[in-house]
Design a protein around this motif. Structure first.
Motif, mmCIF file in Angstrom:
data_model
loop_
_atom_site.group_PDB
_atom_site.id
_atom_site.type_symbol
_atom_site.label_atom_id
_atom_site.label_comp_id
_atom_site.label_asym_id
_atom_site.label_seq_id
_atom_site.Cartn_x
_atom_site.Cartn_y
_atom_site.Cartn_z
ATOM 1 N N MET A 266 -13.933 -66.536 -15.104
ATOM 2 C CA MET A 266 -15.071 -65.870 -14.453
ATOM 3 C C MET A 266 -16.363 -66.163 -15.224
ATOM 4 N N TYR A 267 -16.289 -66.075 -16.545
ATOM 5 C CA TYR A 267 -17.484 -66.300 -17.359
ATOM 6 C C TYR A 267 -17.899 -67.771 -17.398
ATOM 7 N N VAL A 268 -16.954 -68.676 -17.618
ATOM 8 C CA VAL A 268 -17.328 -70.085 -17.828
ATOM 9 C C VAL A 268 -17.506 -70.858 -16.537
ATOM 10 N N GLN A 269 -17.078 -70.273 -15.426
ATOM 11 C CA GLN A 269 -17.232 -70.965 -14.147
ATOM 12 C C GLN A 269 -18.294 -70.294 -13.275
ATOM 13 N N ARG A 270 -17.993 -69.131 -12.760
ATOM 14 C CA ARG A 270 -18.901 -68.481 -11.803
ATOM 15 C C ARG A 270 -20.100 -67.815 -12.452
ATOM 16 N N ARG A 271 -19.983 -67.378 -13.702
ATOM 17 C CA ARG A 271 -21.071 -66.639 -14.339
ATOM 18 C C ARG A 271 -21.660 -67.387 -15.534
ATOM 19 N N ASN B 246 -19.659 -76.644 -22.150
ATOM 20 C CA ASN B 246 -20.970 -77.197 -21.793
ATOM 21 C C ASN B 246 -21.930 -76.131 -21.262
ATOM 22 N N ILE B 247 -21.874 -74.943 -21.835
ATOM 23 C CA ILE B 247 -22.798 -73.875 -21.465
ATOM 24 C C ILE B 247 -24.031 -73.970 -22.361
ATOM 25 N N LEU C 275 -25.186 -66.274 -16.481
ATOM 26 C CA LEU C 275 -25.168 -65.007 -17.202
ATOM 27 C C LEU C 275 -24.881 -65.235 -18.682
ATOM 28 N N VAL C 276 -23.884 -66.072 -18.975
ATOM 29 C CA VAL C 276 -23.528 -66.355 -20.368
ATOM 30 C C VAL C 276 -24.696 -67.014 -21.095
ATOM 31 N N GLU C 277 -25.381 -67.944 -20.420
ATOM 32 C CA GLU C 277 -26.533 -68.617 -21.032
ATOM 33 C C GLU C 277 -27.572 -67.609 -21.500
ATOM 34 N N ASN C 278 -27.842 -66.613 -20.664
ATOM 35 C CA ASN C 278 -28.852 -65.615 -21.015
ATOM 36 C C ASN C 278 -28.333 -64.601 -22.030
#
Length: 502
Positions: free
Chosen positions: A119-124, A283-284, A127-130
């Motif tokens: 959920m975090y590394v694909q769809r969100r 790659n985030i 959000l993780v970047e911020n």
């Protein structure tokens, strides 16, 4: 206390609805299940339909680029974002990476944890970047609070699940702040919550209380997974799940008996620890900042509005609000007790020097009356007076500003009539004298009109006595110098000058 870091508060992220101490009475219901394998070969039954994702995972970032702090400090590498593609790994890689995290708290892997990671590394990813950008400011605060209580530092990632690192976050259940305290829990931990101040939103104080609360929860179960679960749903619900499971004290064994949102809370915590440490492997691209924001703290001992500080020091009020999210109505009630105000460090000395000017700026607009007298009786209004011991017609007439003869006429009293205690007398205010409150109001109005000739000007950056004098017809620079007892032409931004009458 000086803090150095980056701040990107108020990014427009959605909130998480988790709250401590909300005791749910949810009965366990048998559901269709799938097997989830743990690293130690233990198998448990978990239903996909029982998972509830945190609200922070559903963050709306559409307004991100219009946020004040994003405009001032953030650097978004669009080329990185455009070229970033997630890398998917087999289960064995996730197990290895989690086991290599330097943590005290156990970080087991299973299919539930995997779904949260995905959920975090694909769809969100956005959000993780911020969150990575925000973490450069908030993580040192969290680490200091946890270190003070001797707790595992990996707990610093809990606010990501709770609030998406937003101090102004408020859940549907009423939990607020970075750590999402309910009002009852916050007050029980010593946080001040009232109409003006909500210390649940204070990053420093709420982090200190969250660390104490987590320490207390660990003292109950001596197991970090259970302590983290009880932070979400309250120790009563965790203890209830333990009883329903037949006395088992392993989080994954009591998993089916926990409230729905708590079943995903520990897996989300494990996933966040993974993502915040291994985002590069997916790659985030973290949001960066142009320059650090240095802050310092001063104590405010008088009631003041943030707009007064903003106007005099020429600091955007959005910046002051972001640094001080605990002041709910932009008012610091320093007249009650000293309160902390965080400012950019280069403005702290300006604040100390200009305090009198700040408190005087638009003082009438933000003043709060401490006493007030009601208006006198409106002309023509009939009121009633209850006779008390020792009162005479003369005293009663004098009290209401009417004549004795009128008082007799309104009540059909002859000259020989006697008053009795408890008797009700009608009193008309027609022709009555002004009450003391009316006289005071008239005096204040007269005083106000008499002083209307004087004006005040707050010096702005780049202004001189001459440029200020040009703004007021018939006033010269010498007039302003004379009125303010200035020996030279030197003035400073934020200084309040009295402008004489033309």
């Amino acid at each position: 206390m000086k803090r150095i870091g980056f701040i990107l508060a108020g990014l427009g992220l959605s909130l998480c609805s988790f709250a401590q101490g909300v005791e749910l009475d949810e009965e366990y219901i048998e559901l269709d299940t799938t097997e989830v394998a743990l690293p130690d070969s233990m198998e448990i039954l978990v239903s996909d339909s029982t998972e509830v994702y945190p609200e922070s995972m559903e963050a709306d970032l559409n307004t991100l680029l219009t946020n004040w702090y994003m405009q001032q400090y953030a650097v978004v590498d669009n080329s990185c974002l455009e070229n970033s593609v997630n890398v998917d790994y087999p289960d064995s890689v996730y197990i290895r990476k989690l086991s290599q995290l330097p943590t005290v708290i156990e970080m087991p892997y299973n299919s539930v944890v995997r779904r949260y990671i995905d959920m975090y590394v694909q769809r969100r990813r956005a959000l993780v970047e911020n969150l990575l950008g925000l973490s450069t400011y908030y993580m040192p605060i969290f680490e200091e609070a946890l270190e003070r209580e001797g707790l595992p530092l990996e707990l610093k990632y809990l606010p990501i699940i709770e609030s998406a690192l937003r101090p102004d976050a408020t859940s549907r259940a009423g939990a607020a702040g970075l750590w999402q305290f309910m009002v009852k829990t916050g007050k029980s931990m010593g946080l001040e919550v009232n109409s003006l101040v909500d210390e649940r939103r204070d990053p420093i104080k709420s982090s200190a209380m969250a660390a104490r609360y987590l320490k207390d929860l660990y003292g109950i179960y001596h197991d970090w997974a259970l302590a983290i679960a009880s932070y979400n749903c309250g120790p009563g619900n965790v203890s209830k799940a333990i009883r329903r499971s037949g006395g088992k004290t392993d989080y994954w064994e009591i998993y089916p008996y926990l409230p729905r949102e708590t079943r995903g809370y520990v897996p989300a915590f494990i996933a966040v620890n993974y993502v915040m440490n291994y985002y590069n492997d997916h790659n985030i691209c973290p949001v960066l900042t142009r320059r650090p924001l240095l802050t310092d703290t001063v104590q405010v001992t008088r009631r003041v509005h943030l707009k007064q500080i903003s106007d005099v020091l020429q600091i955007p009020i959005e910046e002051i609000r972001s640094l001080n999210p605990q002041y709910r109505r932009d008012i610091i009630p320093g007249n009650i007790r000293p309160y902390a105000l965080i400012l950019p460090s280069q403005q702290v000395y300006a604040y100390i020097e200009a305090q009198d000017d700040i408190f005087a700026h638009d003082a009438e607009l933000y003043a709060q009356r401490t006493s007030v007298e009601p208006a006198g009786i409106a002309p023509g209004t009939m009121v009633y007076h209850k006779v008390r011991k020792g009162e005479t017609l003369s005293k009663i007439a004098q009290k209401y500003g009417v004549s004795v003869s009128n008082l007799r006429a309104w009540n059909n009293l002859s000259k020989s009539s006697y008053l009795r205690i408890g008797q009700r007398l009608a009193v008309s205010s027609k022709g009555a004298k002004k009450s003391s409150s009316t006289a005071v109001a008239a005096s204040l109005a007269k005083s106000k009109s008499g002083s209307s000739a004087s004006k005040y000007h707050t010096v702005r950056k780049g202004e001189s006595l001459w440029t200020i004098s040009q703004k007021y017809k018939g006033i010269s620079a010498e007039d302003i110098k004379r009125e303010n007892n200035l020996k030279g032409n030197a003035i400073r931004p934020g200084q309040r000058l009295k402008i004489p009458a033309a």
